[in-house]
Design a protein around this motif. Structure first.
Motif, mmCIF file in Angstrom:
data_model
loop_
_atom_site.group_PDB
_atom_site.id
_atom_site.type_symbol
_atom_site.label_atom_id
_atom_site.label_comp_id
_atom_site.label_asym_id
_atom_site.label_seq_id
_atom_site.Cartn_x
_atom_site.Cartn_y
_atom_site.Cartn_z
ATOM 1 N N ALA A 34 -0.624 11.025 0.270
ATOM 2 C CA ALA A 34 -1.398 11.629 -0.821
ATOM 3 C C ALA A 34 -2.760 12.077 -0.313
ATOM 4 C CB ALA A 34 -1.562 10.634 -1.958
ATOM 5 N N LYS A 89 -5.195 11.013 -4.560
ATOM 6 C CA LYS A 89 -4.412 9.781 -4.662
ATOM 7 C C LYS A 89 -4.016 9.392 -6.085
ATOM 8 C CE LYS A 89 -5.455 8.678 -0.293
ATOM 9 N NZ LYS A 89 -4.443 8.802 0.771
ATOM 10 N N TYR A 90 -2.920 8.662 -6.130
ATOM 11 C CA TYR A 90 -2.494 7.974 -7.349
ATOM 12 C C TYR A 90 -2.974 6.536 -7.234
ATOM 13 C CZ TYR A 90 1.267 4.855 -9.171
ATOM 14 O OH TYR A 90 1.987 3.833 -9.703
ATOM 15 N N TRP A 91 -3.780 6.081 -8.166
ATOM 16 C CA TRP A 91 -4.182 4.668 -8.201
ATOM 17 C C TRP A 91 -4.369 4.266 -9.655
ATOM 18 C CZ3 TRP A 91 -3.320 1.301 -4.630
ATOM 19 C CH2 TRP A 91 -3.876 0.022 -4.719
ATOM 20 N N SER A 110 7.853 2.704 1.032
ATOM 21 C CA SER A 110 8.577 2.560 -0.233
ATOM 22 C C SER A 110 8.861 3.941 -0.830
ATOM 23 C CB SER A 110 7.824 1.672 -1.220
ATOM 24 O OG SER A 110 6.605 2.261 -1.581
ATOM 25 N N SER A 161 8.956 3.555 -7.673
ATOM 26 C CA SER A 161 7.693 3.567 -6.929
ATOM 27 C C SER A 161 7.033 4.906 -7.227
ATOM 28 C CB SER A 161 7.984 3.412 -5.438
ATOM 29 O OG SER A 161 6.866 3.806 -4.675
ATOM 30 N N GLY A 162 5.833 4.854 -7.808
ATOM 31 C CA GLY A 162 5.188 6.081 -8.279
ATOM 32 C C GLY A 162 5.162 7.190 -7.248
ATOM 33 N N SER A 163 4.809 6.837 -6.018
ATOM 34 C CA SER A 163 4.688 7.860 -4.982
ATOM 35 C C SER A 163 6.047 8.385 -4.519
ATOM 36 C CB SER A 163 3.908 7.307 -3.784
ATOM 37 O OG SER A 163 4.522 6.141 -3.295
ATOM 38 N N ARG A 192 7.226 11.965 -5.368
ATOM 39 C CA ARG A 192 6.746 13.111 -4.570
ATOM 40 C C ARG A 192 7.621 13.362 -3.358
ATOM 41 N NH1 ARG A 192 1.123 10.427 -5.066
ATOM 42 N NH2 ARG A 192 1.749 9.806 -2.981
ATOM 43 N N SER A 252 0.838 -2.604 -3.905
ATOM 44 C CA SER A 252 0.087 -1.621 -4.696
ATOM 45 C C SER A 252 0.216 -1.842 -6.197
ATOM 46 C CB SER A 252 0.498 -0.202 -4.306
ATOM 47 O OG SER A 252 1.878 -0.042 -4.438
ATOM 48 N N MET A 307 -3.156 -2.216 -8.218
ATOM 49 C CA MET A 307 -3.564 -1.204 -9.207
ATOM 50 C C MET A 307 -3.951 -1.846 -10.533
ATOM 51 S SD MET A 307 -0.911 1.932 -8.827
ATOM 52 C CE MET A 307 -0.471 2.601 -7.223
ATOM 53 N N MET A 343 -11.205 6.258 -4.165
ATOM 54 C CA MET A 343 -10.160 5.272 -4.487
ATOM 55 C C MET A 343 -10.495 3.922 -3.853
ATOM 56 S SD MET A 343 -6.081 5.217 -3.617
ATOM 57 C CE MET A 343 -6.297 4.878 -1.868
ATOM 58 N N ASP A 364 -4.453 4.901 2.784
ATOM 59 C CA ASP A 364 -3.820 4.402 1.564
ATOM 60 C C ASP A 364 -4.025 2.893 1.423
ATOM 61 O OD1 ASP A 364 -2.719 6.847 0.378
ATOM 62 O OD2 ASP A 364 -1.770 7.011 2.336
ATOM 63 N N ALA A 365 -3.122 2.212 0.733
ATOM 64 C CA ALA A 365 -3.304 0.772 0.505
ATOM 65 C C ALA A 365 -2.862 -0.011 1.738
ATOM 66 C CB ALA A 365 -2.530 0.351 -0.733
#
Ligand code: PMV
Length: 320
Positions: free
Chosen positions: A12, A15-17, A102, A134-136, A139, A184, A188, A235, A275-276
């Protein structure tokens, strides 16, 4: 009853957080990513009515840690009355270390499970199903430069520009190979509930997305570099200000950021994102990739460097 799919992680840049709906795993903010080409996860899903439980191997080794989330993913894709599954995953990069393993795993599992069960979902349904796990991962169903937008009902994912249109290179500096301390999903929620910066993060995200989308449209590297580094550091500021604090960086992470900054000041087309986890992803122009790779390899504390171009979304490779 058996199918194999391949997917790559995505990185990303915006980012998605944070989640707006934990039960449905819906993100609080939109995001923009690039799908990689050379780090791959291949997932074979075989449904077997005679099996008494699901089973998972990762690179040939039994893995019970990830199995519950994968079983739930298959329940959603196929339905709870499904046959049990033997899942075999092959991954050519370290898992659970902030390399988005993931994302590629759930994207590939969703595509393979749907095919093994004979479900004919369209691309956007597959993305929603992967995103629930998994949110990401939503994509990684798409290739190149990808935007995930929030809609009233859920999410909408699309490719803004295919990989071949703007062939950037990602150099990943691995500073730690072990699994991360806090996953994550849990992290989050800690940020959403405790970080004093969380609400401004959510409020500012659309402005960052507008700048990044325009930069991708114009192939404006400097513009993308500035907004991506800003969004990444923002983030991590939310994470650092959470209680308990979430600090994923180590000393080598900081050194890598410094290396990237020095390269940029010396005229290299490169920027960082993190990222995380403690790995640093340096996104660069293809002509600068060798220089970036050499500089990160020489940075104290870097254990390994992986380089990837940009690639396509998840796809089915075998079905029977
Ligand atoms: O999809 P998850 O739960 O692995 O969360 C991904 C979070 C970040 O990697 C930090 C940011 C992102 O947008 O990928």
């Amino acid at each position: 009853m058996r199918a194999t799919a391949v997917a790559q992680p995505n990185i990303a840049l915006i980012k998605y957080w944070g989640k707006r709906d934990v039960a449905r795993n819906l993100p609080a903010v939109g995001s923009l990513s690039i799908t990689l080409r050379d780090l791959t996860t291949s997932m074979q899903v075989e449904l077997d009515r005679d099996a008494t439980c699901d089973g998972l191997t990762v690179n040939g080794v039994e893995d019970s840690a990830m199995l519950p989330r994968l079983s739930q993913c298959l329940d959603r894709v196929i339905g709870p009355e499904r046959a049990h599954a033997r899942i075999e995953s092959q991954c050519n990069f370290p898992v659970a270390a902030g390399l988005a393993s993931s994302a590629s795993a759930f994207a590939a599992a969703t595509v393979a499970a749907a095919a093994a069960a004979g479900k004919e979902y369209d691309q956007s349904m597959l993305a929603s199903l992967a995103g629930h796990a998994s949110g990401s991962a939503a994509r990684s169903l798409y290739g190149g430069f990808v935007e995930l937008a929030n809609t009233d009902a859920g999410i909408e994912v699309r490719t803004l520009r295919p990989a071949a249109d703007w062939p950037l290179v990602v150099v990943i500096a691995i500073t730690e190979t072990g699994p991360k301390a806090v996953g994550s999903t849990e992290a989050m929620e800690i940020s959403r509930k405790t970080s004093p910066f969380y609400s401004s993060w959510v409020a500012q995200q659309d402005a960052d997305l507008d700048i990044a989308r325009a930069a991708v449209e114009l192939r404006d590297f400097d513009k993308l570099a500035d907004v991506a580094e800003h969004n990444c550091l923002k983030m991590h500021s939310i994470m650092w200000a959470s209680r308990p604090p979430l600090v994923y960086w180590n000393a080598a992470t900081m050194r890598c950021m410094e290396t990237v900054r020095e390269l940029r000041h010396a005229g290299c087309g490169v920027f960082f994102t993190i990222d995380a986890g403690p790995q640093v992803k340096a996104v660069c122009q293809p002509e600068d990739a060798a220089r970036v790779e050499a500089a990160l390899t020489a940075t104290t504390g870097v254990k390994d460097v992986m380089t990837s171009g940009l690639g396509d979304g998840a796809r089915l490779v075998a079905e029977r």
